[in-house]
Scaffold this motif. Sequence first.
Motif, PDB file in Angstrom:
ATOM      1  N   GLY A 221       0.824  -1.193   0.000  1.00 46.54           N
ATOM      2  CA  GLY A 221       0.000   0.000   0.000  1.00 46.54           C
ATOM      3  C   GLY A 221       0.864   1.250   0.000  1.00 46.54           C
ATOM      4  N   ALA A 222       0.220   2.400   0.091  1.00 48.83           N
ATOM      5  CA  ALA A 222       0.937   3.670   0.009  1.00 48.83           C
ATOM      6  C   ALA A 222       1.326   4.224   1.372  1.00 48.83           C
ATOM      7  N   ALA A 223       0.735   3.730   2.464  1.00 51.55           N
ATOM      8  CA  ALA A 223       0.938   4.332   3.786  1.00 51.55           C
ATOM      9  C   ALA A 223       2.147   3.730   4.495  1.00 51.55           C
ATOM     10  N   HIS A 224       3.326   3.859   3.864  1.00 53.84           N
ATOM     11  CA  HIS A 224       4.557   3.334   4.462  1.00 53.84           C
ATOM     12  C   HIS A 224       5.565   4.459   4.652  1.00 53.84           C
ATOM     13  N   LEU A 225       6.424   4.280   5.628  1.00 55.45           N
ATOM     14  CA  LEU A 225       7.500   5.231   5.859  1.00 55.45           C
ATOM     15  C   LEU A 225       8.633   4.920   4.883  1.00 55.45           C
ATOM     16  N   GLU A 226       8.977   5.875   4.021  1.00 54.88           N
ATOM     17  CA  GLU A 226      10.038   5.676   3.043  1.00 54.88           C
ATOM     18  C   GLU A 226      11.262   6.470   3.451  1.00 54.88           C
ATOM     19  N   LEU A 227      12.385   5.780   3.552  1.00 56.91           N
ATOM     20  CA  LEU A 227      13.641   6.415   3.942  1.00 56.91           C
ATOM     21  C   LEU A 227      14.736   6.014   2.950  1.00 56.91           C
ATOM     22  N   ALA A 228      15.686   6.926   2.725  1.00 58.53           N
ATOM     23  CA  ALA A 228      16.664   6.730   1.654  1.00 58.53           C
ATOM     24  C   ALA A 228      17.979   6.143   2.137  1.00 58.53           C
ATOM     25  N   SER A 229      18.056   5.708   3.386  1.00 55.70           N
ATOM     26  CA  SER A 229      19.311   5.116   3.856  1.00 55.70           C
ATOM     27  C   SER A 229      19.029   3.944   4.787  1.00 55.70           C
ATOM     28  N   THR A 230      19.952   3.013   4.799  1.00 50.19           N
ATOM     29  CA  THR A 230      19.834   1.839   5.673  1.00 50.19           C
ATOM     30  C   THR A 230      19.892   2.251   7.136  1.00 50.19           C
ATOM     31  N   ALA A 231      20.778   3.197   7.455  1.00 46.54           N
ATOM     32  CA  ALA A 231      20.922   3.646   8.837  1.00 46.54           C
ATOM     33  C   ALA A 231      19.611   4.243   9.355  1.00 46.54           C
ATOM     34  N   ALA A 232      18.926   5.001   8.504  1.00 52.87           N
ATOM     35  CA  ALA A 232      17.667   5.607   8.926  1.00 52.87           C
ATOM     36  C   ALA A 232      16.597   4.545   9.164  1.00 52.87           C
ATOM     37  N   LEU A 233      16.581   3.520   8.319  1.00 55.28           N
ATOM     38  CA  LEU A 233      15.609   2.437   8.503  1.00 55.28           C
ATOM     39  C   LEU A 233      15.873   1.679   9.802  1.00 55.28           C
ATOM     40  N   LYS A 234      17.132   1.404  10.076  1.00 61.44           N
ATOM     41  CA  LYS A 234      17.451   0.693  11.322  1.00 61.44           C
ATOM     42  C   LYS A 234      17.070   1.530  12.539  1.00 61.44           C
ATOM     43  N   ALA A 235      17.298   2.842  12.455  1.00 61.33           N
ATOM     44  CA  ALA A 235      16.926   3.718  13.569  1.00 61.33           C
ATOM     45  C   ALA A 235      15.416   3.735  13.761  1.00 61.33           C
ATOM     46  N   ALA A 236      14.674   3.773  12.662  1.00 56.09           N
ATOM     47  CA  ALA A 236      13.213   3.777  12.758  1.00 56.09           C
ATOM     48  C   ALA A 236      12.702   2.489  13.389  1.00 56.09           C
ATOM     49  N   ALA A 237      13.279   1.354  12.977  1.00 55.58           N
ATOM     50  CA  ALA A 237      12.846   0.073  13.531  1.00 55.58           C
ATOM     51  C   ALA A 237      13.199  -0.046  15.011  1.00 55.58           C
ATOM     52  N   GLU A 248      19.946  -8.635   5.068  1.00 53.57           N
ATOM     53  CA  GLU A 248      20.502  -9.375   6.199  1.00 53.57           C
ATOM     54  C   GLU A 248      21.923  -8.920   6.505  1.00 53.57           C
ATOM     55  N   LEU A 249      22.674  -8.566   5.457  1.00 49.16           N
ATOM     56  CA  LEU A 249      24.046  -8.099   5.653  1.00 49.16           C
ATOM     57  C   LEU A 249      24.102  -6.857   6.528  1.00 49.16           C
ATOM     58  N   SER A 250      23.081  -6.020   6.418  1.00 51.50           N
ATOM     59  CA  SER A 250      23.126  -4.711   7.072  1.00 51.50           C
ATOM     60  C   SER A 250      22.739  -4.736   8.538  1.00 51.50           C
ATOM     61  N   VAL A 251      22.163  -5.832   9.027  1.00 56.34           N
ATOM     62  CA  VAL A 251      21.654  -5.840  10.403  1.00 56.34           C
ATOM     63  C   VAL A 251      22.364  -6.863  11.287  1.00 56.34           C
ATOM     64  N   VAL A 252      23.442  -7.431  10.792  1.00 64.88           N
ATOM     65  CA  VAL A 252      24.152  -8.459  11.565  1.00 64.88           C
ATOM     66  C   VAL A 252      24.540  -7.940  12.946  1.00 64.88           C
ATOM     67  N   ALA A 253      25.170  -6.754  12.991  1.00 63.30           N
ATOM     68  CA  ALA A 253      25.647  -6.227  14.271  1.00 63.30           C
ATOM     69  C   ALA A 253      24.496  -5.940  15.222  1.00 63.30           C
ATOM     70  N   MET A 256      23.028  -9.175  16.598  1.00 68.45           N
ATOM     71  CA  MET A 256      23.941  -9.800  17.564  1.00 68.45           C
ATOM     72  C   MET A 256      23.904  -9.089  18.914  1.00 68.45           C
ATOM     73  N   THR A 257      23.744  -7.771  18.903  1.00 70.26           N
ATOM     74  CA  THR A 257      23.720  -7.016  20.165  1.00 70.26           C
ATOM     75  C   THR A 257      22.326  -6.923  20.777  1.00 70.26           C
ATOM     76  N   GLY A 258      21.313  -7.444  20.106  1.00 72.80           N
ATOM     77  CA  GLY A 258      19.965  -7.423  20.632  1.00 72.80           C
ATOM     78  C   GLY A 258      19.222  -6.128  20.375  1.00 72.80           C
ATOM     79  N   GLN A 259      19.785  -5.238  19.581  1.00 70.60           N
ATOM     80  CA  GLN A 259      19.107  -3.974  19.287  1.00 70.60           C
ATOM     81  C   GLN A 259      17.915  -4.192  18.356  1.00 70.60           C
ATOM     82  N   LEU A 260      18.036  -5.201  17.491  1.00 70.25           N
ATOM     83  CA  LEU A 260      16.958  -5.555  16.575  1.00 70.25           C
ATOM     84  C   LEU A 260      16.751  -7.069  16.614  1.00 70.25           C
ATOM     85  N   ALA A 261      15.532  -7.483  16.281  1.00 72.93           N
ATOM     86  CA  ALA A 261      15.214  -8.914  16.201  1.00 72.93           C
ATOM     87  C   ALA A 261      14.681  -9.223  14.813  1.00 72.93           C
ATOM     88  N   VAL A 262      15.099 -10.370  14.273  1.00 73.86           N
ATOM     89  CA  VAL A 262      14.628 -10.810  12.967  1.00 73.86           C
ATOM     90  C   VAL A 262      13.327 -11.588  13.145  1.00 73.86           C
TER      91      VAL A 262
END
Length: 297
Positions: A221-237, A248-253, A256-262
């Motif tokens: 759908g159209a109601a999504h948050l669009e961001l132009a960088s991986t760092a911004a997406l990780k911060a939003a999540a 998967e390559l971008s969220v390994v660290a 591993m530290t528990g900041q994000l969950a797959v």
Amino acid sequence: MTTRPDVTALELLVRVAETGSLGAAARAMSMAQPNASRSLTRLERRLDLQLLVRSTSGSRLTDQGQVVAAWARDALTALDRVALGARSLVAEQAAQLTVSASLTVAEYLAPRGLAAFRRAHPDQHVSLDVGNSGRVLDQVVAGRASLGFVESPSVPRTVTSTVVARDTLVVVVAPSHPWARRRTPLRPDDLVAADLALREAGSGTRETLERALARNGLTLGAAHLELASTAALKAAASEGETPAVLSELSVVAEVMTGQLAVVPVRDLDLTRALRAVWLPSRRPTGASADLLAIARA
């Protein structure tokens, strides 16, 4: 005069002025004397001037021939500068390699590859242009990058490509998000119904997700948050409310530290190929071929 003088004839004229002999001039240029004589005769006709006085004892330049020879010497010097300058540009181009890479490749694969390349080519200057896959393809097609690396699921026929790596997209959330405590995988329609944080249109990550959903008959759908960088997406999540779809390559660290969950997703193929691309007319050679070999390895 309708055409420019022949360069070989001009050089012959200069040689005659320097050596004082048509025969010596011809020998200096590895020409048979009759051929040299005919070449100068054609030059005289083209210029409508008598440049040489020919006699049984030899040939000498006329006064007009001396003036034209001086002009010819300047012209030949200018041509030499053009040739030397062109060689310098070729050498400069060979010493500078311009590469364009999508964000995932640039941030998580390129640093190691470029470090290995620099060890093998310490004198080679590498310029890395970073953008989404659409921009990378534009740079390569326009000839502004010798080599590009993209993460889009397909590439246009205007470029040649080869797979250099494989990647998988994953859904990530903060540990406090309800999805982090799910006991069963998400379904594709769960993703469509959720308010996701996504890369912008034109990115390989976004295109891979959209194609995977399309194979299941679903669209975002159209109601999504669009961001132009991986760092911004990780911060939003990581803020806790918004799931993000990332490499998967971008969220390994962060995982591993528990900041994000797959969060597992069933019945949705989110694997993709990472490709090197180049123009068919600019097949990688030299340094660019070496960088391509490192990327494949």
